[in-house]
Scaffold this active site. Structure first.
Site, PDB file in Angstrom:
ATOM      1  N   ASP A 302       0.789  -0.970  -0.302  1.00 41.91           N
ATOM      2  CA  ASP A 302      -0.010   0.028  -0.103  1.00 41.91           C
ATOM      3  C   ASP A 302       0.959   1.097   0.084  1.00 41.91           C
ATOM      4  OD1 ASP A 302      -2.226   1.791   0.559  1.00 41.91           O
ATOM      5  OD2 ASP A 302      -3.229   0.074   0.929  1.00 41.91           O
ATOM      6  N   HIS A 327       2.296   1.931  -3.038  1.00 43.81           N
ATOM      7  CA  HIS A 327       1.402   2.853  -3.991  1.00 43.81           C
ATOM      8  C   HIS A 327       1.770   4.567  -3.796  1.00 43.81           C
ATOM      9  CE1 HIS A 327      -2.143   0.012  -3.046  1.00 43.81           C
ATOM     10  NE2 HIS A 327      -1.240  -0.555  -3.800  1.00 43.81           N
TER      11      HIS A 327
END
Length: 498
Positions: A302, A327
């Site tokens: 993430d 991310h």
């Protein structure tokens, strides 16, 4: 950064870019730069952006405490990263470690509770632990603290059952909970660069079934529910908290959450979790002030960093860090409390992790929010950023995930100076979206060299200097400025040995 030296000519003209038509008046064109980088298209003159200064503290490399209050020797060895069924059901080291942490509470100054190897024994198996004010949980090089696979050990009373899916969140305690000032979680680094480790074992089956913590997270996404998975480390209102020379691997959920405190230093932290392990953020400073994250190596599934502003967040420096498969280095999505004075400097991101897995949301520089949790984000600077293998090199998005509501995001005084992107996806696209004409994005792009310069944009007031990214769209104006600095020289090292 020193000003760039170049011959210049003055250019006057008009360019039409679909919905955006702007007048270039006395714009500056740098001879010898790529055609995509200049001339800058100019609108009305804008005030100079306010640069971020970051953490207001003077931060230097930490050191481990000189005083060890208690030592806990390992009693376990491990094969295949699991223990016997009886040990897994009742983690034997929880009480051993917690007893020492409790007994050292109130010691004079900051002291360590040290986990050490003992002969061939090098493993600890524990459920949730609490680190108190003035204490450092110190893990010796060669020692590993393993998180329990028994969800019952993490259960929060009155909340959904840990290790299941539910419509709400909050069923699991973190493996390590920190409360009080001057606390820390640190490792001892040996001469070979190896350091103490905390392993959340998110890739192993939850006790009593065959589903891993990460598979549970995937099921939650597919069913529109929330996985009840434990975080690795959470520090709440813990002023002057330190993480130093510690490895964090395979967390079932977020690796580090720092909430509501004043003063957090993470230095030499190595986070290593695959890019496809859902919701395993690296380090999330949330509603905090005076934060420095430096010289760290972060790989996860993430956000590598997510600065969250559910309550006011300010004065943070994220510098000299390396990221794989994340991310992005991010702000949001919660910005409703306001986010101010955030400095990202000399950071390097690779969209592929150390095992060759590509991030599912392959962003570089990223600020995200929506009307469901939006607020003011201002005085944010990304300086000298190196990107490789990106699908979205730059994302500034006030309509993230289609959220709705009345909390309108406003991003202003965003400065991106010095970006090199290489090996980007052929379809790579940057996003520069303000919310509407009353809440436009305010961003300055200087020394931006993207190998793929596609973009979507709307309601944005953009200032440029030597930028291959030249956005256009509804409500977009682009102004050429006299800037400074240069495109960074970049190298992309492999992930270091743990």
């Amino acid at each position: 950064m020193s000003p760039r030296t170049a011959r210049r000519i003055r250019v006057i003209g008009i360019w039409s870019l679909g919905p955006a038509v702007v007048l270039a008046t006395a714009a500056t064109y740098l001879l010898g730069t790529p055609a995509s980088a200049a001339p800058a298209r100019a609108g009305a003159a804008k005030a100079a952006p306010v640069l971020a200064t970051g953490d207001s503290r003077s931060v230097s490399e930490p050191s481990v405490p000189s005083t060890v209050c208690a030592t806990v020797p390992a009693q376990l060895t491990i094969s295949g990263r699991t223990f016997s069924s009886s040990q897994e059901s009742n983690p034997p080291d929880t009480s051993r470690i917690q007893q020492k942490l409790d007994s050292c509470t109130g010691s004079s100054g900051t002291v360590a509770v040290k986990l050490v190897t003992s002969g061939s024994a090098n493993a600890f198996l524990s459920g949730p632990l609490t680190v108190h004010a003035g204490e450092v949980l110190l893990i010796d090089s060669g020692a590993t603290l393993y998180g329990s696979r028994n969800p019952a050990t993490y259960q929060v009373s009155g909340k959904p059952t840990c290790g299941t899916l539910a419509g709400s969140e909050g069923g699991c305690k973190a493996l390590i909970q920190v409360s009080g000032a001057n606390a820390g979680i640190e490792g001892v680094q040996n001469a070979s660069g190896h350091q103490g480790t905390i392993d959340g074992r998110g890739d192993t089956a939850i006790l009593g079934g065959s589903t891993t913590w990460w598979q549970l997270a995937d099921q939650a996404k597919a069913q529109g529910l929330n996985q009840q998975n434990p975080r690795l480390v959470e520090a709440d209102s813990s002023n002057d908290f330190t993480m130093y020379h510690v490895n964090l691997v395979d967390s079932p959920n977020f690796h580090v959450v720092y909430k509501g405190g004043n003063g957090f230093t993470a230095w030499g932290v190595r986070i290593k979790t695959p890019a496809n392990a859902r919701n395993t953020d690296g380090i999330d400073p949330s509603g905090a002030t005076n934060v420095t994250i430096a010289d760290s190596f972060i790989q996860d599934g993430d956000d590598g960093i997510a600065v969250k502003g559910g309550s006011a967040a300010s004065n943070m420096t994220i510098r000299d860090d390396y990221f794989w498969g994340t991310h992005g280095i991010s702000i949001g999505s919660e910005t409703n409390g306001g986010v101010r004075n955030i400095l990202f400097e000399n950071d390097t991101l690779n969209g592929v992790d150390s095992s060759g897995i590509t991030s599912s949301s392959d962003n570089g520089i990223r600020i995200k929010s929506s009307p469901s949790n939006g607020g003011v984000v201002t005085q944010v600077s990304y300086l000298n950023t190196c990107l490789s293998g990106m699908k979205a090199p730059i994302v500034l998005d006030t309509r993230y995930s289609g959220g709705s509501g009345s909390s309108i995001p406003s991003f202003t005084d965003i400065v991106i100076n010095g970006v090199l992107a290489k090996s980007s996806s052929s379809s790579a696209t940057s996003v520069l979206n303000g919310y509407n004409s009353s809440h436009p994005l305010g961003v300055t792009l200087e020394n931006v060299r993207l190998d793929v310069s596609k973009s979507t944009a709307e309601y944005a007031q953009v200032q440029t200097y030597v930028s291959s990214l030249m956005p256009s769209g509804t409500g977009v104006t682009v102004t050429g400025i006299s800037g400074s600095g240069s495109v960074p020289s970049c190298t992309f090292p492999g992930y270091p040995a743990l």
